[in-house]
Write a protein that holds these residues in place. Structure first.
Motif, mmCIF file in Angstrom:
data_model
loop_
_atom_site.group_PDB
_atom_site.id
_atom_site.type_symbol
_atom_site.label_atom_id
_atom_site.label_comp_id
_atom_site.label_asym_id
_atom_site.label_seq_id
_atom_site.Cartn_x
_atom_site.Cartn_y
_atom_site.Cartn_z
ATOM 1 N N MET A 158 17.283 64.643 79.267
ATOM 2 C CA MET A 158 16.168 64.141 78.466
ATOM 3 C C MET A 158 14.994 65.102 78.597
ATOM 4 N N SER A 159 14.526 65.608 77.471
ATOM 5 C CA SER A 159 13.387 66.516 77.468
ATOM 6 C C SER A 159 12.165 65.778 76.950
ATOM 7 N N ASN A 160 11.006 66.156 77.436
ATOM 8 C CA ASN A 160 9.770 65.520 77.004
ATOM 9 C C ASN A 160 8.654 66.546 77.130
ATOM 10 N N ARG A 161 8.136 66.984 76.001
ATOM 11 C CA ARG A 161 7.152 68.054 75.994
ATOM 12 C C ARG A 161 5.782 67.581 76.439
ATOM 13 N N SER A 162 5.570 66.255 76.547
ATOM 14 C CA SER A 162 4.271 65.736 76.972
ATOM 15 C C SER A 162 4.072 65.806 78.476
ATOM 16 N N ILE A 163 5.165 65.915 79.241
ATOM 17 C CA ILE A 163 5.096 65.830 80.693
ATOM 18 C C ILE A 163 5.289 67.213 81.305
ATOM 19 N N ASN A 164 4.407 67.552 82.220
ATOM 20 C CA ASN A 164 4.472 68.826 82.922
ATOM 21 C C ASN A 164 5.777 68.937 83.688
ATOM 22 N N ARG A 165 6.293 70.163 83.771
ATOM 23 C CA ARG A 165 7.563 70.385 84.460
ATOM 24 C C ARG A 165 7.455 70.042 85.949
ATOM 25 N N LEU A 166 6.276 70.242 86.551
ATOM 26 C CA LEU A 166 6.097 69.876 87.951
ATOM 27 C C LEU A 166 6.270 68.374 88.156
ATOM 28 N N ILE A 167 5.783 67.578 87.194
ATOM 29 C CA ILE A 167 5.958 66.133 87.284
ATOM 30 C C ILE A 167 7.425 65.764 87.133
ATOM 31 N N VAL A 168 8.123 66.447 86.215
ATOM 32 C CA VAL A 168 9.544 66.173 86.014
ATOM 33 C C VAL A 168 10.329 66.470 87.293
ATOM 34 N N ILE A 169 9.996 67.583 87.955
ATOM 35 C CA ILE A 169 10.672 67.920 89.215
ATOM 36 C C ILE A 169 10.397 66.844 90.262
ATOM 37 N N GLY A 170 9.130 66.390 90.345
ATOM 38 C CA GLY A 170 8.793 65.333 91.286
ATOM 39 C C GLY A 170 9.519 64.038 90.987
ATOM 40 N N LEU A 171 9.657 63.702 89.697
ATOM 41 C CA LEU A 171 10.390 62.491 89.327
ATOM 42 C C LEU A 171 11.866 62.601 89.661
ATOM 43 N N ARG A 172 12.418 63.782 89.538
ATOM 44 C CA ARG A 172 13.825 63.980 89.913
ATOM 45 C C ARG A 172 14.012 63.882 91.420
ATOM 46 N N LEU A 173 13.077 64.447 92.178
ATOM 47 C CA LEU A 173 13.197 64.443 93.637
ATOM 48 C C LEU A 173 12.912 63.080 94.244
ATOM 49 N N THR A 174 12.357 62.161 93.467
ATOM 50 C CA THR A 174 12.129 60.800 93.954
ATOM 51 C C THR A 174 13.099 59.792 93.339
ATOM 52 N N GLY A 175 14.071 60.275 92.562
ATOM 53 C CA GLY A 175 15.077 59.384 91.983
ATOM 54 C C GLY A 175 14.559 58.502 90.874
ATOM 55 N N ILE A 176 13.516 58.944 90.163
ATOM 56 C CA ILE A 176 12.913 58.143 89.094
ATOM 57 C C ILE A 176 13.319 58.644 87.718
ATOM 58 N N TRP A 177 13.477 59.955 87.569
ATOM 59 C CA TRP A 177 13.823 60.507 86.254
ATOM 60 C C TRP A 177 15.172 59.957 85.803
ATOM 61 N N PRO A 178 15.273 59.433 84.573
ATOM 62 C CA PRO A 178 16.504 58.776 84.118
ATOM 63 C C PRO A 178 17.695 59.729 84.091
ATOM 64 N N ASP A 179 18.820 59.227 84.562
ATOM 65 C CA ASP A 179 20.104 59.931 84.508
ATOM 66 C C ASP A 179 20.069 61.276 85.225
ATOM 67 N N SER A 180 19.271 61.375 86.282
ATOM 68 C CA SER A 180 19.240 62.607 87.054
ATOM 69 C C SER A 180 20.389 62.632 88.056
ATOM 70 N N SER A 181 20.694 63.819 88.562
ATOM 71 C CA SER A 181 21.810 63.977 89.488
ATOM 72 C C SER A 181 21.471 63.354 90.843
ATOM 73 N N TYR A 182 22.490 62.735 91.455
ATOM 74 C CA TYR A 182 22.377 62.132 92.790
ATOM 75 C C TYR A 182 21.187 61.170 92.878
ATOM 76 N N GLU A 183 21.000 60.387 91.837
ATOM 77 C CA GLU A 183 19.852 59.482 91.771
ATOM 78 C C GLU A 183 19.889 58.448 92.893
ATOM 79 N N ILE A 184 21.043 57.834 93.107
ATOM 80 C CA ILE A 184 21.175 56.795 94.127
ATOM 81 C C ILE A 184 21.008 57.388 95.524
ATOM 82 N N VAL A 185 21.581 58.576 95.736
ATOM 83 C CA VAL A 185 21.484 59.216 97.051
ATOM 84 C C VAL A 185 20.039 59.551 97.388
ATOM 85 N N ILE A 186 19.308 60.061 96.419
ATOM 86 C CA ILE A 186 17.901 60.412 96.635
ATOM 87 C C ILE A 186 17.081 59.175 96.957
#
Length: 287
Positions: free
Chosen positions: A1-29
């Motif tokens: 899922m891409s979203n041009r309104s959100i900074n890439r740093l925020i997207v990385i933070g959302l992935r590393l906290t298991g919040i970004w939808p359908d990210s890898s290893y979401e449950i493990v994180i």
């Protein structure tokens, strides 16, 4: 899922906290965050309870409480986003569709708000990172000044006030604990900065839509009545999307804002109490 309104740093933070939808290893994180946060919170509140039960200094209790409350608030934010993950996913999808559905309008206002949100996001994350490194540097400098010939090794202080179940003050164990606490402090501060930047980004996105709607309303021409209906209908759709986006932000952040208000009030009271104590202490010593 891409979203041009959100900074890439925020997207990385959302992935590393298991919040970004359908990210890898979401449950493990998420499991890793739960274990780390619960373990840290238990040790922090054990320190506070121990200081109260053993008749420790009130300043230590207040200092420990002012450190533990932001972590409790962060834990609450993480759990709130994990529970409302479907709502957050719908918000991201709607934000992505906004750039497509309203391309017929002049989207310069949305572009300017997005750029402004990018700058604020970088600024917030930079401020939090500088604060962590400054705090660690000041802590090391104070610790170095306190080490004299009669220095008692058991009086070593931790970077984050915790009641550890082992003797941490022996070297090199103390250094290992300091490094772990520093990375914990840095990761928690980055997560807090990410949430602050996210709410600003969402508000700027809605603000850009409002400005775009305002500009479109100003440019409506009533001379051609036949095409007026075709002009007004997209404006109604845009107005509906603004209302829907505002309601989604309110539903997602209402309880978070309430908890943040309460925690920040308590933290300000704790810091104010410490300042008053140290000012009075300097006055007594000076007298």
């Amino acid at each position: 899922m891409s979203n041009r309104s959100i900074n890439r740093l925020i997207v990385i933070g959302l992935r590393l906290t298991g919040i970004w939808p359908d990210s890898s290893y979401e449950i493990v994180i998420r499991c890793i965050w739960i274990v780390i946060m619960m373990f840290g919170q238990i040790l922090q509140y054990r320190y506070i309870i121990k200081q109260i039960s053993c008749g420790g200094k009130l300043t230590n209790v207040v200092d420990g409480l002012s450190t533990a409350l932001p972590y409790s608030l962060l834990f609450f934010k993480l759990i709130s986003f994990w529970i409302n993950r479907r709502l957050f996913k719908n918000m991201l999808m709607e934000m992505s569709q906004d750039w497509i559905n309203f391309s017929k309008f002049n989207i310069d206002a949305m572009i300017n708000k997005t750029k402004l949100a990018y700058h604020y996001s970088k600024l917030i994350m930079s401020v939090y990172a500088i604060a962590v490194f400054t705090y660690a540097g000041v802590f090391l400098e104070i610790s170095r000044q306190n080490q004299d010939d009669e220095f008692n090794i058991t009086s070593r202080q931790l970077l984050i006030k915790m009641d550890l179940p082992f003797a941490y003050y022996e070297s090199p164990l103390y250094e290992y604990v300091f490094v772990l606490q520093f990375f914990q402090l840095l990761s928690n501060a980055s997560a807090i900065a990410m949430f602050d930047a996210l709410i600003i980004t969402l508000i700027f996105h809605v603000g850009g839509q409002i400005e775009m709607l305002h500009e479109a309303l100003e440019n409506i021409s009533v001379k051609n009545h036949k095409s007026l209906r075709n002009v007004v209908k997209p404006l109604i759709d845009l107005h509906y999307q603004i209302i829907l986006g505002s309601e989604n932000i309110e539903n997602l952040f209402s309880y978070i804002a309430l908890m943040q208000l309460l925690c920040n009030t308590l933290i300000i009271c704790c810091i104010g109490f410490l300042i008053i104590v140290f000012i009075n202490l300097d006055t007594i010593l000076g007298a």
